[in-house]
Scaffold this active site. Structure first.
Site, short mmCIF file in Angstrom:
data_model
loop_
_atom_site.label_atom_id
_atom_site.label_comp_id
_atom_site.label_asym_id
_atom_site.label_seq_id
_atom_site.Cartn_x
_atom_site.Cartn_y
_atom_site.Cartn_z
CG ASP A 66 -1.91 1.04 1.25
OD1 ASP A 66 -2.16 2.01 0.32
OD2 ASP A 66 -2.30 1.34 2.42
CG ASP B 122 -3.61 4.27 -2.60
OD1 ASP B 122 -2.58 3.30 -2.23
OD2 ASP B 122 -4.41 4.77 -1.86
#
Ligand SMILES: *[C@@H]1O[C@H](CO)[C@@H](O)[C@H](O)[C@H]1NC(C)=O
Ligand SMILES: *[C@@H]1O[C@H](CO)[C@@H](O)[C@H](O)[C@H]1NC(C)=O
Ligand SMILES: *[C@@H]1O[C@H](CO)[C@@H](O)[C@H](O)[C@H]1NC(C)=O
Ligand SMILES: *[C@@H]1O[C@H](CO)[C@@H](O)[C@H](O)[C@H]1NC(C)=O
Length: 451
Positions: free
Chosen positions: A90, A325
């Site tokens: 992440d 992201d």
């Protein structure tokens, strides 16, 4: 005078922190130019991050799960002896954390079931940080953050919140991590001592529990902050840089995706930094985790859309902006830019609307019986002039047999909406996050070289 001594003490505590960070830097003997290459696994399980992220809580949108969208995971071992874990990769958060179990105290849970939590008590290298330590100041604390300075075992409690309200809390600790790495020469196991991570005893919210988190036991934060996996390893490798290729998992057989920490093979092999296009990474002091980029112009089928770039740029208050992201699946774009893109797509799509489409998508077309459906091309001109023109399958995803939907969702601008370039949009590219030079490189030709 007061100001100066405040500044001085700030400076001193900063230097102290820096020193402690350096001392705390795990001792992997890595020379400059070395790197770790880790396979990224993909699970078409419901991702948490179709949920909006950012600093303000937002409402969830439709899960892309039933349509095969999902997350990328890194396998690693934690502890001594090593226990296997799977973590979500992440770039939108900093903390590395794994679900921890207190069992093992007094002989409970004699064997660790596969896929279960990390058993801290079964590891001889597990060390919680003291709540008074400098490291403990690097994580968000629950309030009130009680800390008895003189007590020997007063563990550092953390409470890490994701913007959809999901939360992980537990003890901020140090542990040995073992990673399988691949390189041209061989598969080797790298062992790193003293990785700072959250031993999570409590997790709540859609991002980190249940369906949306299926099969994984935590998150590998790869953000820009000092506690992220990439920052911690970057300090040891002498280069604050990592890259990855997210391969299209709808291909069969699915190609392997990679996460490379450090300089990567590109520097000396015939490769590919010359083929990378670069855009500056922008800093937001109020959200130091995120990798912000700037979108200057948007084209649909070559037509430049009349969108003011301030729609997705950071304002003086640190609101808005656009981030890249890996932990978000779909792409989110701020209004009214999104509306203009949608309108242009609708004008140009030239295919019948799908009779039934899942909720949460504004444009779905029926491509049944069309051999090579022609869909509008999106291209983003980034700050610095680099052009991101992804393949159509990165933004028109197949949600059902013969039905393709625009995998981009709107974000309200009034509430400081953050635009997010999600992992489906990133597929098939090599992405290089270079903290040292504050730039993001990308290349459609880099993935083959990286694999
Ligand atoms: C590393 O490789 C070994 C041998 O191939 C395997 O048994 C182990 O599960 C792997 N570990 C991880 C974390 O992938
Ligand atoms: C802190 O811990 C010490 C030693 O355990 C104890 O004597 C002291 O009372 C504690 N202080 C507070 C404020 O709890
Ligand atoms: C997790 O995924 C597996 C298949 O990958 C499935 O069998 C299982 O039911 C899922 N569990 C949850 C809690 O969704
Ligand atoms: C797509 O079009 C075909 C006919 O061309 C039709 O049979 C089918 O029901 C349509 N599907 C959707 C989801 O609209």
């Amino acid at each position: 005078m007061a100001t100066r001594s405040l500044l001085l003490s700030l400076l001193l505590s900063f230097l102290l922190l820096l020193l402690l960070l350096l001392l705390a830097s795990p001792c992997l003997s890595a020379s400059r130019g070395s790197f770790l290459k880790l396979p990224l696994l993909h699970r078409p399980s419901p991702p948490r991050s179709l949920f909006r992220r950012g600093r303000s809580a937002e409402s969830p949108v439709t899960s892309g799960a039933p349509f095969g969208a999902g997350q990328y995971f890194v396998a690693l071992h934690l502890g001594t002896p090593p226990q296997p874990l799977l973590l979500v990769a992440d770039t939108g958060s900093d903390l590395v954390w794994a679900r921890c179990s207190a069992c093992g105290v007094g002989g409970g849970c004699s064997r660790r079931a596969p896929g279960s939590a990390f058993l801290a008590r079964r590891s001889s290298s597990f060390r919680p940080h003291h709540c008074y330590s400098a490291s403990c100041r690097l994580v968000p604390r629950p309030s009130p953050a009680r800390c008895n300075r003189t007590r020997l075992h007063s563990a550092c409690r953390y409470e890490y919140t994701y913007s959809d309200g999901s939360l992980s809390s537990g003890f901020f600790s140090r542990e040995t991590v073992t990673l399988n790495t691949t390189s041209a020469e061989a598969k080797t196991a790298a062992r790193l001592e003293g990785l700072a991570f959250g031993c999570g005893f409590r997790a709540s919210g859609p991002s980190v529990t249940g369906l949306s988190f299926n099969g994984s036991q935590g998150v590998m934060g790869l953000g820009r902050g000092p506690i992220s996996f990439s920052s911690q390893l970057g300090r040891r490798f002498g280069s604050n840089k990592f890259s990855y290729c997210l391969m299209d998992y709808t291909l069969s057989p699915p190609p392997t995706s990679y996460l490379i920490i450090g300089d990567g093979p590109g520097e000396d092999n015939a490769a590919p930094s010359s083929t990378l296009a670069f855009t500056p990474l922008l800093a937001n002091p109020l959200a130091p985790t995120f990798y912000y980029v700037g979108i200057k112009r948007v084209h649909v089928d070559g037509e430049r859309l009349p969108i003011d770039p301030s729609v997705w740029s950071l304002d003086e208050l640190g609101n808005g902006g656009t981030i890249v992201d890996s932990g978000t699946t779909l792409t989110f774009l701020a209004e009214p830019g999104y509306r203009l893109i949608l309108a242009a797509m609708m004008r140009r799509v030239g295919l019948p609307a799908a009779g039934s489409a899942p909720p949460g998508f504004d444009l779905c077309v029926n491509v049944t019986g069309v051999r090579r459906p022609r869909l509008p091309r999106l291209s983003l001109v980034m700050e610095g002039g680099a052009v991101l023109a992804p393949p159509v399958r990165n933004y028109f995803i197949e949600v059902a047999e013969g039905v393709r939907c625009l995998a981009v969702r709107p974000v309200e601008t009034e509430r400081g909406g953050l635009s997010v370039i999600g992992n489906v949009m990133q597929q098939g590219y090599l992405w290089e996050f270079d903290g040292d030079r504050s730039r993001l490189g990308f290349s459609r030709r880099g993935c083959a070289a990286a694999s």
